[in-house]
Design an enzyme around this catalytic site. Structure first.
Site, PDB file in Angstrom:
ATOM      1  N   HIS A 127       0.810  -1.070   0.018  1.00  0.00           N
ATOM      2  CA  HIS A 127       0.103   0.008   0.115  1.00  0.00           C
ATOM      3  C   HIS A 127       0.768   1.160  -0.039  1.00  0.00           C
ATOM      4  O   HIS A 127       2.111   1.138   0.605  1.00  0.00           O
ATOM      5  CB  HIS A 127      -1.020   0.183   1.257  1.00  0.00           C
ATOM      6  CG  HIS A 127      -0.089   0.261   2.337  1.00  0.00           C
ATOM      7  ND1 HIS A 127       0.527  -0.904   3.197  1.00  0.00           N
ATOM      8  CD2 HIS A 127       0.034   1.133   3.415  1.00  0.00           C
ATOM      9  CE1 HIS A 127       1.072  -0.366   4.304  1.00  0.00           C
ATOM     10  NE2 HIS A 127       0.914   0.802   4.605  1.00  0.00           N
ATOM     11  N   HIS A 146       4.673   0.130   0.026  1.00  0.00           N
ATOM     12  CA  HIS A 146       5.322  -0.497   1.173  1.00  0.00           C
ATOM     13  C   HIS A 146       4.699  -1.677   1.586  1.00  0.00           C
ATOM     14  O   HIS A 146       3.360  -1.541   1.606  1.00  0.00           O
ATOM     15  CB  HIS A 146       5.941   0.131   2.147  1.00  0.00           C
ATOM     16  CG  HIS A 146       4.836   1.183   2.855  1.00  0.00           C
ATOM     17  ND1 HIS A 146       4.583   2.114   2.449  1.00  0.00           N
ATOM     18  CD2 HIS A 146       4.084   1.126   4.127  1.00  0.00           C
ATOM     19  CE1 HIS A 146       3.705   2.811   3.177  1.00  0.00           C
ATOM     20  NE2 HIS A 146       3.556   2.152   4.323  1.00  0.00           N
ATOM     21  N   ARG A 203       4.749   6.290  13.733  1.00  0.00           N
ATOM     22  CA  ARG A 203       4.820   6.878  12.408  1.00  0.00           C
ATOM     23  C   ARG A 203       4.294   8.458  12.226  1.00  0.00           C
ATOM     24  O   ARG A 203       3.284   8.577  13.148  1.00  0.00           O
ATOM     25  CB  ARG A 203       3.987   6.003  11.444  1.00  0.00           C
ATOM     26  CG  ARG A 203       4.185   6.457   9.985  1.00  0.00           C
ATOM     27  CD  ARG A 203       3.051   6.091   8.949  1.00  0.00           C
ATOM     28  NE  ARG A 203       1.903   6.598   9.023  1.00  0.00           N
ATOM     29  CZ  ARG A 203       0.551   6.002   8.371  1.00  0.00           C
ATOM     30  NH1 ARG A 203       0.812   4.885   7.515  1.00  0.00           N
ATOM     31  NH2 ARG A 203      -0.479   6.716   8.495  1.00  0.00           N
TER      32      ARG A 203
END
Ligand code: AKG
Ligand code: FE2
Length: 296
Positions: free
Chosen positions: A110, A265, A280
């Site tokens: 994605h 990724h 993240r």
């Protein structure tokens, strides 16, 4: 604090790059992401990101505050995630991806958050706790994927748009939250697909990438279901070709910064019950522009 107040050893003065594959990925050494960074260092990192698409910084000592401070040098941070809760009230921009609580392990190719109008420009991911083995992450080069297609197919792809939808990945979580979520000033009450060009022109480099992904792209617009399925299969296969990817084996402290406009990724889900924690942040992006120059 002015630059003269900082001991020379604490100031970043330059760094080295080592390419990791013919297409994408470079390891950056000689930089301490906790130390103050001058504009010229920020420019060097930004240039390297455009050139190599994924930058790896091993063995850093960032914490949530310094991760945010580093990321903010590259743009405005978004809230953590359209659906997932933020890490903490005082860190609304950090998504803590903890394998002990998050069932989805990102083990699907994605590009981050393409189910919104303006997907993030880039993501910066930091390994907080890693399993004894496994849990590597792979990145794919969407520009190399485009180049893999034959000229006729490139031309067709140039003319297409596709729907992106977060429902399959996040609907269950949205329901658990009571069906509503807010992100970047937008209310998500259920999912509505958004339309993006299949071939995206990078807003800074002008290069073309195959901007579809298995996680969120559900349908090519204006063709039959069967045609859409076959076309997406061809596009996904081009993206996921091992030659178009680079892989990272994490150690705690590692930081990876990727250009979310030209990469996809996949996180390997091969660590069973070992706990894996990542933090993240994402940088606000723009509306993808296609080959014709028109926005969808
Ligand atoms: O956990 C990982 O390695 C990647 C997770 C992911 O997809 C992301 O941070 O956007
Ligand atoms: Fe992701």
């Amino acid at each position: 604090m002015t630059i003269t107040e900082i001991a020379p050893s604490q100031v970043n003065v330059g760094f080295d790059l080592r390419r990791l594959s013919p297409n994408l990925g470079a390891e950056v050494t000689g930089v301490d992401l906790c130390a103050p960074m001058g504009d010229s260092e920020v420019d060097l990192i930004r240039d390297a990101l455009l050139r190599h698409k994924v930058l790896f910084f091993r063995g850093q000592a960032l914490d949530p505050d310094s991760q945010r401070a580093f990321a903010e040098r590259f743009g405005v941070l978004t809230e953590a995630h359209p659906i997932m809760e933020a890490y903490a009230e005082d860190h609304p921009e950090i998504w803590q991806i903890d394998s002990s609580t998050f069932k989805g392990r990102n083990d699907i190719w994605h590009t981050d958050v393409t189910f919104v109008e303006r997907p993030p420009l880039g993501s910066i991911l930091r390994a907080v706790r890693v399993p004894q083995f496994g849990g590597d992450t792979n990145w794919a080069d969407l520009e190399a994927a485009y180049r893999t297609l034959s000229p006729g197919l490139q031309k067709l792809a140039d003319s297409l748009t596709a729907l992106h939808d977060g429902e399959a990945e996040f609907n269950e979580i949205l329901r658990e939250k009571g069906g509503e979520s807010r992100w970047e000033g937008k209310l998500f009450a259920g999912f509505e697909p958004v339309e993006h060009p299949v071939v995206r022109i990078h807003p800074e480099t002008g290069r073309k990438s195959l901007f579809v992904n298995r996680g969120f792209t559900t349908k090519i617009v204006g063709v039959s279901e069967a045609e859409s399925r076959h076309l997406l299969d061809i596009f996904f296969a081009a993206i996921e070709k091992p030659e178009n990817t680079v892989r990272h084996s994490w150690q705690a402290g590692d930081v990876v910064f990727w250009d979310n406009r030209s990469t996809a990724h996949y996180a390997n889900n091969d660590y069973g019950n070992f706990r894996r924690i990542m933090h993240r942040v994402t940088i606000r992006g723009d509306k993808p522009r296609g080959v014709t120059g028109s926005l969808v």
